[in-house]
Design a protein around this motif. Structure first.
Motif, PDB file in Angstrom:
ATOM      1  N   VAL A   1      42.023  36.070  53.695  1.00 55.29           N
ATOM      2  CA  VAL A   1      41.232  36.915  52.798  1.00 55.29           C
ATOM      3  C   VAL A   1      39.894  36.254  52.490  1.00 55.29           C
ATOM      4  O   VAL A   1      38.838  36.910  52.494  1.00 55.29           O
ATOM      5  CB  VAL A   1      42.018  37.185  51.502  1.00 55.29           C
ATOM      6  N   LEU A   2      39.914  34.950  52.226  1.00 53.62           N
ATOM      7  CA  LEU A   2      38.670  34.235  51.938  1.00 53.62           C
ATOM      8  C   LEU A   2      37.729  34.261  53.137  1.00 53.62           C
ATOM      9  O   LEU A   2      36.512  34.415  52.984  1.00 53.62           O
ATOM     10  CB  LEU A   2      38.989  32.796  51.536  1.00 53.62           C
ATOM     11  N   GLY A   3      38.284  34.114  54.326  1.00 54.07           N
ATOM     12  CA  GLY A   3      37.452  34.165  55.520  1.00 54.07           C
ATOM     13  C   GLY A   3      36.781  35.520  55.692  1.00 54.07           C
ATOM     14  O   GLY A   3      35.612  35.612  56.099  1.00 54.07           O
ATOM     15  N   ARG A   4      37.511  36.589  55.381  1.00 55.39           N
ATOM     16  CA  ARG A   4      36.915  37.939  55.460  1.00 55.39           C
ATOM     17  C   ARG A   4      35.779  38.079  54.458  1.00 55.39           C
ATOM     18  O   ARG A   4      34.732  38.678  54.758  1.00 55.39           O
ATOM     19  CB  ARG A   4      37.996  38.978  55.202  1.00 55.39           C
TER      20      ARG A   4
ATOM     21  N   ALA B   1      32.820  28.287  50.006  1.00 53.89           N
ATOM     22  CA  ALA B   1      33.455  27.478  51.041  1.00 53.89           C
ATOM     23  C   ALA B   1      34.162  26.265  50.444  1.00 53.89           C
ATOM     24  O   ALA B   1      35.211  25.837  50.938  1.00 53.89           O
ATOM     25  CB  ALA B   1      32.425  27.037  52.071  1.00 53.89           C
ATOM     26  N   ALA B   2      33.587  25.689  49.382  1.00 57.12           N
ATOM     27  CA  ALA B   2      34.240  24.556  48.729  1.00 57.12           C
ATOM     28  C   ALA B   2      35.595  24.970  48.165  1.00 57.12           C
ATOM     29  O   ALA B   2      36.588  24.242  48.284  1.00 57.12           O
ATOM     30  CB  ALA B   2      33.349  24.002  47.622  1.00 57.12           C
ATOM     31  N   GLY B   3      35.651  26.156  47.565  1.00 55.65           N
ATOM     32  CA  GLY B   3      36.935  26.655  47.092  1.00 55.65           C
ATOM     33  C   GLY B   3      37.908  26.894  48.227  1.00 55.65           C
ATOM     34  O   GLY B   3      39.104  26.624  48.104  1.00 55.65           O
ATOM     35  N   GLU B   4      37.396  27.389  49.360  1.00 53.85           N
ATOM     36  CA  GLU B   4      38.251  27.618  50.519  1.00 53.85           C
ATOM     37  C   GLU B   4      38.810  26.309  51.050  1.00 53.85           C
ATOM     38  O   GLU B   4      39.988  26.224  51.431  1.00 53.85           O
ATOM     39  CB  GLU B   4      37.452  28.335  51.603  1.00 53.85           C
ATOM     40  N   VAL B   5      37.979  25.267  51.069  1.00 50.45           N
ATOM     41  CA  VAL B   5      38.448  23.954  51.532  1.00 50.45           C
ATOM     42  C   VAL B   5      39.565  23.441  50.633  1.00 50.45           C
ATOM     43  O   VAL B   5      40.543  22.849  51.107  1.00 50.45           O
ATOM     44  CB  VAL B   5      37.279  22.955  51.594  1.00 50.45           C
ATOM     45  N   LEU B   6      39.450  23.649  49.329  1.00 53.33           N
ATOM     46  CA  LEU B   6      40.505  23.206  48.419  1.00 53.33           C
ATOM     47  C   LEU B   6      41.820  23.908  48.717  1.00 53.33           C
ATOM     48  O   LEU B   6      42.886  23.283  48.692  1.00 53.33           O
ATOM     49  CB  LEU B   6      40.073  23.453  46.972  1.00 53.33           C
ATOM     50  N   VAL B   7      41.754  25.210  48.996  1.00 57.11           N
ATOM     51  CA  VAL B   7      42.979  25.936  49.360  1.00 57.11           C
ATOM     52  C   VAL B   7      43.532  25.390  50.668  1.00 57.11           C
ATOM     53  O   VAL B   7      44.755  25.230  50.832  1.00 57.11           O
ATOM     54  CB  VAL B   7      42.693  27.444  49.470  1.00 57.11           C
ATOM     55  N   MET B   8      42.648  25.109  51.623  1.00 51.36           N
ATOM     56  CA  MET B   8      43.084  24.546  52.898  1.00 51.36           C
ATOM     57  C   MET B   8      43.794  23.216  52.704  1.00 51.36           C
ATOM     58  O   MET B   8      44.869  22.970  53.274  1.00 51.36           O
ATOM     59  CB  MET B   8      41.881  24.352  53.826  1.00 51.36           C
ATOM     60  N   LEU B   9      43.201  22.332  51.902  1.00 53.64           N
ATOM     61  CA  LEU B   9      43.801  21.009  51.695  1.00 53.64           C
ATOM     62  C   LEU B   9      45.133  21.126  50.955  1.00 53.64           C
ATOM     63  O   LEU B   9      46.068  20.365  51.225  1.00 53.64           O
ATOM     64  CB  LEU B   9      42.834  20.113  50.929  1.00 53.64           C
TER      65      LEU B   9
ATOM     66  N   VAL C   1      34.786  30.602  65.598  1.00 54.44           N
ATOM     67  CA  VAL C   1      35.796  29.564  65.816  1.00 54.44           C
ATOM     68  C   VAL C   1      36.908  29.680  64.773  1.00 54.44           C
ATOM     69  O   VAL C   1      38.098  29.577  65.091  1.00 54.44           O
ATOM     70  CB  VAL C   1      35.149  28.168  65.757  1.00 54.44           C
ATOM     71  N   ALA C   2      36.524  29.917  63.522  1.00 50.76           N
ATOM     72  CA  ALA C   2      37.503  29.994  62.444  1.00 50.76           C
ATOM     73  C   ALA C   2      38.446  31.171  62.632  1.00 50.76           C
ATOM     74  O   ALA C   2      39.651  31.067  62.357  1.00 50.76           O
ATOM     75  CB  ALA C   2      36.784  30.106  61.099  1.00 50.76           C
ATOM     76  N   LEU C   3      37.908  32.296  63.099  1.00 53.31           N
ATOM     77  CA  LEU C   3      38.764  33.465  63.308  1.00 53.31           C
ATOM     78  C   LEU C   3      39.823  33.181  64.373  1.00 53.31           C
ATOM     79  O   LEU C   3      41.008  33.501  64.192  1.00 53.31           O
ATOM     80  CB  LEU C   3      37.917  34.670  63.716  1.00 53.31           C
ATOM     81  N   VAL C   4      39.414  32.566  65.472  1.00 51.85           N
ATOM     82  CA  VAL C   4      40.364  32.215  66.531  1.00 51.85           C
ATOM     83  C   VAL C   4      41.411  31.227  66.000  1.00 51.85           C
ATOM     84  O   VAL C   4      42.612  31.368  66.247  1.00 51.85           O
ATOM     85  CB  VAL C   4      39.635  31.636  67.751  1.00 51.85           C
TER      86      VAL C   4
END
Length: 465
Positions: free
Chosen positions: A303-306, A328-336, A253-256
Motif C-alpha cells: 500500500v505504501l509503495g502504491r 520513505a523513512a516511514g516505509e523503511v521503518l515498516v520494512m525493518l 525495481v521495488a515493484l518487481v
C-alpha cells in the motif's frame, strides 16, 4: 515606473517556495531517534520469539550459557540481517540507481562499512550459536567444539564462506570506482546472502531440496534489494535531481521485488510447513501468528509503495523532495520491523509435523516406523540438529543416518563418554560438554553401541544406504 523605488521591486518579486527538506538534503534522523528505532526492533524480535516459542532455552531442557548469551543471540542475528540489507542496498544504488555519480562512490564507501558490520555480526553469531549448543559461555568454549561447527556442519561452513566474502566486500568496496566494479560487488554480496540458504541443512528429497532452496534464495535476494535499495536511496540520494532520478528507477525495481517477495514468501511457508493443509492448520499456532504478522507487514508495504507512485514521486519530480523522504523513512521503518519479525520467525520452531526444509535446522530423516517418541531426539539448537545427544540418563539418537555421512554428537554432561559399537564399526570418545562428529559406517544396518563409562548407556544407530 513602479512606485517605491528598488525596495518595492524586490518586494514585488515572487519569493521561492520554502524547501521541505533540511539543508544539504539530510534526513532529520538524530541519535536518540536511531537508538529508539534499534530498541523497538529488538523488542519486535524478542516478542516474536516469545510468540513463536523460540525464546531463550527454546525448551531444550539443558543448562544454558546464561541469560546474556541467550538474549544477545537474536539481537546479533538481527544486526547481521540489517547489515546485509545495508550492504546490498548501497551496492544496488551504486550499480543500478545512480551509477557513475558522486553518490555512487559514497554509497560504495558505506557498503564497505556495512559489510564490516555484517562480517563481525556473522562471526559473533557463530560463536553464540556454539555457546548455546554446548551450554557454555563463549569464554569457556573448547576449541574442538568451534572447529567441529565450522568444518563439519553446513551452517559452520556457510559462516566461513560468508566471512571470506564479507572480507572481500570490506576491502574492495572502498577501492571500487567503476560501475562494472559495483556490479561485481553486487554478485559477491548476493552470493554471501545465498550461501547460508544452500549449505545450512540437508534434504532427504532432492527435488524438494532444489525447489525450496531456489524459493528461499529468491525470497532473500528480493527482500534485500527492496529494503536495502530504499534505505540507500534515503541516505545517499541527497540532491533533488539525483533523488528524483534514482527514485524513478527504484520504483520499477521495488515493484518487481515486492511481487517476488510475496510469491516466494508464500511458497517458502508452504515448503516449511509441508503442504496446504499444514499451512492452514498453522494459523492457530504462535508460528502461524508470526506468519500473519509478516504478511500484514508485506501488505502494508504494498500500500505504501502504491502511495509513493501516486503522490510522492510526482512531488519529487517537481522539486519537492521532503514529502518523499518523510514517507520513505516511514516505509523503511515498516520494512525493518518486518525484517525483525522475520528473524523471530526463523528462530521459532514450525508446528509439530511440519516438513523440514533446506536451510532450516531440523532437516533429518524420519525416525523408523513404530519407534518410541523421544522428546530429546532431533535436539534443535537453531542452526544445528544433533544426531546423537548425551544427557545425564542415556543416549538419544535423533534419526537414521546415511552411510558414510558425518554424525554430530553433543555430550551435555560433565562426564566423559564413548560411543563404542559392539562390532567395532566406530569407537568415539566424547569429553563432557563437547561437540564433535564422526563418520558413520558405510554399510547399511543397525549398529548397537554403548559407553565404556556406564553399561546402561546404550542405543542403536541406524545407517541407511
Amino acid at each position: 515606473m513602479t512606485r517605491g523605488g528598488p525596495a518595492a521591486l524586490v518586494a514585488a518579486e515572487p519569493r521561492p517556495a520554502a524547501p521541505d527538506v533540511q539543508p544539504g538534503g539530510r534526513l532529520p534522523w538524530t541519535a536518540p531517534a536511531l537508538a529508539a528505532t534499534g530498541v523497538a526492533l529488538v523488542a519486535v524480535v524478542l516478542v516474536a520469539l516469545s510468540i513463536g516459542g523460540g525464546g531463550p532455552d527454546g525448551g531444550r531442557g539443558l543448562g544454558g550459557p546464561g541469560a546474556l548469551v541467550e538474549g544477545l543471540a537474536p539481537i546479533v542475528t538481527l544486526a547481521a540481517r540489517i547489515a546485509a540489507v545495508g550492504t546490498v542496498g548501497t551496492i544496488v544504488l551504486a550499480a543500478v540507481l545512480l551509477p557513475g555519480t558522486p553518490e555512487a562512490r559514497r554509497a560504495l564507501a558505506a557498503a564497505s562499512t556495512w559489510a564490516l558490520v555484517w562480517t563481525g555480526a556473522t562471526a559473533l553469531g557463530a560463536l553464540l550459536t556454539v555457546s548455546l549448543l554446548v551450554g557454555r559461555s563463549p569464554a569457556s568454549l573448547p576449541w574442538s567444539s568451534l572447529q567441529v561447527y565450522l568444518l563439519d556442519t553446513g551452517a559452520g561452513r556457510a559462516t566461513l564462506i560468508v566471512l571470506a566474502l564479507g572480507a572481500v566486500l570490506v576491502l574492495a568496496a572502498r577501492r571500487s570506482r567503476s560501475t562494472g566494479g559495483a556490479w561485481l560487488l553486487l554478485g559477491v554480496a548476493g552470493a554471501a546472502l545465498l550461501v547460508p540458504v544452500v549449505l545450512s541443512g540437508h534434504s532427504s528429497a532432492a527435488e524438494d531440496h532444489l525447489a525450496a532452496v531456489t524459493t528461499i534464495g529468491a525470497h532473500v535476494l528480493a527482500a534485500a534489494v527492496w529494503v536495502g535499495g530504499l534505505l540507500a536511496l534515503l541516505v545517499h540520494g541527497r540532491g533533488t535531481a539525483s533523488t528524483a532520478t534514482a527514485a524513478a528507477r527504484f520504483s520499477g525495481v521495488a515493484l518487481v521485488c515486492f511481487l517476488l517477495t510475496a510469491v516466494t514468501g508464500v511458497l517458502a511457508a508452504w515448503f516449511v510447513l509441508g503442504g496446504t493443509e499444514e499451512l492452514l492448520a498453522a494459523f492457530g499456532t504462535g508460528y502461524g501468528w508470526l506468519l500473519v504478522g509478516k504478511t500484514a507487514g508485506l501488505v502494508a508495504l504494498g500500500v505504501l509503495g502504491r502511495q509513493h507512485r501516486r503522490r510522492t514521486l510526482p512531488r519529487l519530480r517537481a522539486g519537492l523532495p521532503g514529502s518523499f523522504r518523510r514517507f520513505a523513512a516511514g516505509e523503511v521503518l515498516v520494512m525493518l520491523a518486518t525484517v525483525a519479525l522475520a528473524v523471530g520467525l526463523a528462530g521459532s520452531p514450525p508446528p509439530a509435523g511440519a516438513a523440514p526444509v533446506p536451510g532450516t535446522a531440523a532437516q533429518e530423516p524420519a525416525a523408523p516406523a513404530g519407534a518410541a517418541a523421544d522428546p530429546m531426539a532431533g535436539h534443535d539448537h537453531g542452526e544445528l540438529s544433533v544426531g546423537v545427544l548425551v544427557d545425564e540418563e542415556r543416549f538419544h539418537v535423533a534419526a537414521p543416518v546415511t552411510g558414510g555421512s558425518r554424525v554430530s554428537v553433543f555430550n551435555g554432561t560433565d562426564q566423559d563418554v564413548t560411543l563404542t559399537a559392539e562390532d567395532g564399526a566406530f569407537d568415539v570418545a566424547v569429553p563432557g560438554g563437547s561437540l564433535l562428529t564422526f563418520q558413520a559406517p558405510e554399510q547399511p544396518g543397525e549398529y548397537r553401541f554403548a559407553s565404556r563409562h556406564d553399561a546402561g548407556f546404550t542405543d542403536v544407530l541406524v545407517v541407511r544406504g
